[in-house]
Design a protein around this motif. Structure first.
Motif, PDB file in Angstrom:
ATOM      1  N   SER A  18       0.944  -1.310  -0.177  1.00  0.00           N
ATOM      2  CA  SER A  18      -0.099   0.041   0.070  1.00  0.00           C
ATOM      3  C   SER A  18       0.886   1.159  -0.033  1.00  0.00           C
ATOM      4  CB  SER A  18      -1.061  -0.059   1.208  1.00  0.00           C
ATOM      5  OG  SER A  18      -0.237   0.133   2.376  1.00  0.00           O
ATOM      6  N   TYR A  23      -0.915   4.777  -1.129  1.00  0.00           N
ATOM      7  CA  TYR A  23      -1.860   5.188  -0.358  1.00  0.00           C
ATOM      8  C   TYR A  23      -1.683   5.384   0.739  1.00  0.00           C
ATOM      9  CZ  TYR A  23      -5.223   2.518  -3.844  1.00  0.00           C
ATOM     10  OH  TYR A  23      -5.851   2.123  -4.969  1.00  0.00           O
ATOM     11  N   ASN A  28      -8.522   2.379   2.618  1.00  0.00           N
ATOM     12  CA  ASN A  28      -8.645   2.755   1.209  1.00  0.00           C
ATOM     13  C   ASN A  28      -8.144   1.807   0.173  1.00  0.00           C
ATOM     14  OD1 ASN A  28     -10.478   5.174   1.554  1.00  0.00           O
ATOM     15  ND2 ASN A  28      -8.637   6.215   1.510  1.00  0.00           N
ATOM     16  N   SER A  32      -9.617  -2.038  -2.556  1.00  0.00           N
ATOM     17  CA  SER A  32      -8.937  -2.624  -3.695  1.00  0.00           C
ATOM     18  C   SER A  32      -8.598  -4.007  -3.527  1.00  0.00           C
ATOM     19  CB  SER A  32      -7.870  -1.925  -4.226  1.00  0.00           C
ATOM     20  OG  SER A  32      -7.789  -0.445  -4.749  1.00  0.00           O
ATOM     21  N   LYS A  35     -12.014  -6.007  -3.616  1.00  0.00           N
ATOM     22  CA  LYS A  35     -12.461  -6.092  -5.087  1.00  0.00           C
ATOM     23  C   LYS A  35     -11.557  -7.298  -5.648  1.00  0.00           C
ATOM     24  CE  LYS A  35     -13.786  -1.204  -6.032  1.00  0.00           C
ATOM     25  NZ  LYS A  35     -13.307   0.011  -6.536  1.00  0.00           N
ATOM     26  N   ASN A  84      -7.292  -3.609  -9.740  1.00  0.00           N
ATOM     27  CA  ASN A  84      -8.701  -3.315  -9.234  1.00  0.00           C
ATOM     28  C   ASN A  84      -8.240  -1.750  -8.574  1.00  0.00           C
ATOM     29  OD1 ASN A  84     -11.111  -5.086  -9.639  1.00  0.00           O
ATOM     30  ND2 ASN A  84      -9.239  -6.534  -9.368  1.00  0.00           N
ATOM     31  N   GLY A  85      -7.056  -1.110  -8.734  1.00  0.00           N
ATOM     32  CA  GLY A  85      -6.675  -0.030  -7.991  1.00  0.00           C
ATOM     33  C   GLY A  85      -7.431   1.328  -8.696  1.00  0.00           C
ATOM     34  N   ASP A  86      -6.985   2.178  -7.859  1.00  0.00           N
ATOM     35  CA  ASP A  86      -7.722   3.737  -8.401  1.00  0.00           C
ATOM     36  C   ASP A  86      -6.617   4.058  -9.703  1.00  0.00           C
ATOM     37  OD1 ASP A  86      -8.437   6.102  -8.873  1.00  0.00           O
ATOM     38  OD2 ASP A  86      -7.965   6.895  -6.821  1.00  0.00           O
ATOM     39  N   SER A  87      -7.067   4.124 -10.728  1.00  0.00           N
ATOM     40  CA  SER A  87      -6.295   4.269 -11.964  1.00  0.00           C
ATOM     41  C   SER A  87      -6.002   5.919 -11.843  1.00  0.00           C
ATOM     42  CB  SER A  87      -6.939   3.787 -13.136  1.00  0.00           C
ATOM     43  OG  SER A  87      -8.250   4.397 -13.479  1.00  0.00           O
ATOM     44  N   SER A  88      -6.557   6.638 -11.172  1.00  0.00           N
ATOM     45  CA  SER A  88      -6.512   8.104 -11.105  1.00  0.00           C
ATOM     46  C   SER A  88      -4.836   8.297 -10.795  1.00  0.00           C
ATOM     47  CB  SER A  88      -7.570   8.933 -10.865  1.00  0.00           C
ATOM     48  OG  SER A  88      -7.419   8.637  -9.258  1.00  0.00           O
ATOM     49  N   LYS A  89      -4.558   7.269  -9.863  1.00  0.00           N
ATOM     50  CA  LYS A  89      -3.121   7.749  -9.233  1.00  0.00           C
ATOM     51  C   LYS A  89      -2.069   7.149 -10.286  1.00  0.00           C
ATOM     52  CE  LYS A  89      -2.607   5.897  -4.859  1.00  0.00           C
ATOM     53  NZ  LYS A  89      -2.432   6.927  -3.977  1.00  0.00           N
ATOM     54  N   ILE A  92      -0.637   3.939  -9.852  1.00  0.00           N
ATOM     55  CA  ILE A  92      -1.419   2.328 -10.351  1.00  0.00           C
ATOM     56  C   ILE A  92      -1.518   2.173 -11.675  1.00  0.00           C
ATOM     57  CG2 ILE A  92      -3.849   1.846 -10.098  1.00  0.00           C
ATOM     58  CD1 ILE A  92      -2.614   1.388  -7.525  1.00  0.00           C
TER      59      ILE A  92
END
Length: 262
Positions: A18, A23, A28, A32, A35, A84-89, A92
């Motif tokens: 993480s 993260y 948060n 992921s 998911k 499955n992570g936050d692709s805006s990061k 990621i």
């Protein structure tokens, strides 16, 4: 971040991962993980085989550590978490791109018969590089520690596969200098024989828990001989009699890089 358990299996800690994926709040990141667990289950795999609940020791300041609930993750679990992570990061997104590239590489291996000779050489040479790392680790566990020890260990493998020829003999036969890598001047058939030698030696060292430099050397020699016997049984050409390609692996890689730039 990779760890190895008592059974020689690799795993990663969720809280360490993480932080690497930037993260700030583990809760948060855990979303992921959940998911990824669902994806794992829906793909027909046991969640417990890839996500093990553990207590992970985390530094909390002044060098002190404290245990927090976490997970031991398999390589597959790490893959699912990133996908499955936050692709805006950005990290990621980079991870997802990395796995997409790796998937393409795997597709190339699976479509091996469709590759031309140079592509086959590149694919097997890459696999050989990865498996040599595993072979080094297995040999070290068996007691092959110094660089000289490992050079001797490698020579035993070559002697088994090449009918008594050592690395320097093979180089002389191929017309190579001392600084040139033998593996970079092999055709795909010869590379494949060496890949089989490396993978089977690593497996045998681990499976039989072989210890001692002499025993490790003998194991490499015996496996090399077995591969040679198999080639003979199949009516194949002995590796030392196979032709040396006109281009080295490095030349092929350079040509590919130049093509990509165009």
């Amino acid at each position: 971040m990779k760890h190895i358990n008592d059974y020689g299996q690799e795993f990663w800690y969720a809280r360490e991962l993480s932080k690497a994926l930037e993260y700030k709040d583990f809760r948060n990141f855990e979303l992921s993980i959940f998911k990824a667990m669902d994806t794992c289950k829906n793909s027909g795999y046991e969640i417990s085989d890839h996500f093990g609940e553990v207590t992970e020791m985390v530094k909390i300041g002044s060098g002190a550590q404290r245990g927090f609930p976490s997970y031991q993750l398999s390589r597959y679990a790490c893959y699912l978490i990133v996908m499955n992570g936050d692709s805006s990061k950005e990290i990621i997104a980079l991870g997802q791109t990395y796995f997409a590239v790796k998937t393409r590489q795997q597709e190339l291996i699976e479509n091996y018969d469709q590759l031309n000779e140079d592509q086959k050489r590149l694919a097997i040479r890459k696999e050989m590089a990865e498996h040599n790392k595993l072979l080094v680790a297995a040999a070290k566990d068996a007691g092959v520690e110094s660089n000289l020890d490992y050079a001797i260990f490698q020579n035993y493998g070559y002697m088994g596969l090449y009918g008594g020829l050592k690395a320097q003999d093979i180089k002389a036969r191929k017309g190579l200098s001392k600084s040139q890598q033998i593996l970079d001047h092999m055709g795909y058939e010869e590379l494949a024989a060496n890949l089989f030698r490396a993978t089977q030696t690593e497996a045998k060292l681990k499976r039989e828990r072989i210890t001692g430099k002499e025993n490790a050397n003998k194991t490499h020699l015996d496996v090399g001989r077995k591969v040679r016997e198999t080639i003979a049984d199949l009516g194949g050409t002995m590796p030392e009699d196979l032709p040396t390609p006109s281009k080295s692996i490095k030349q092929i890689q350079k040509e590919q890089r130049n093509l990509e730039k165009k």
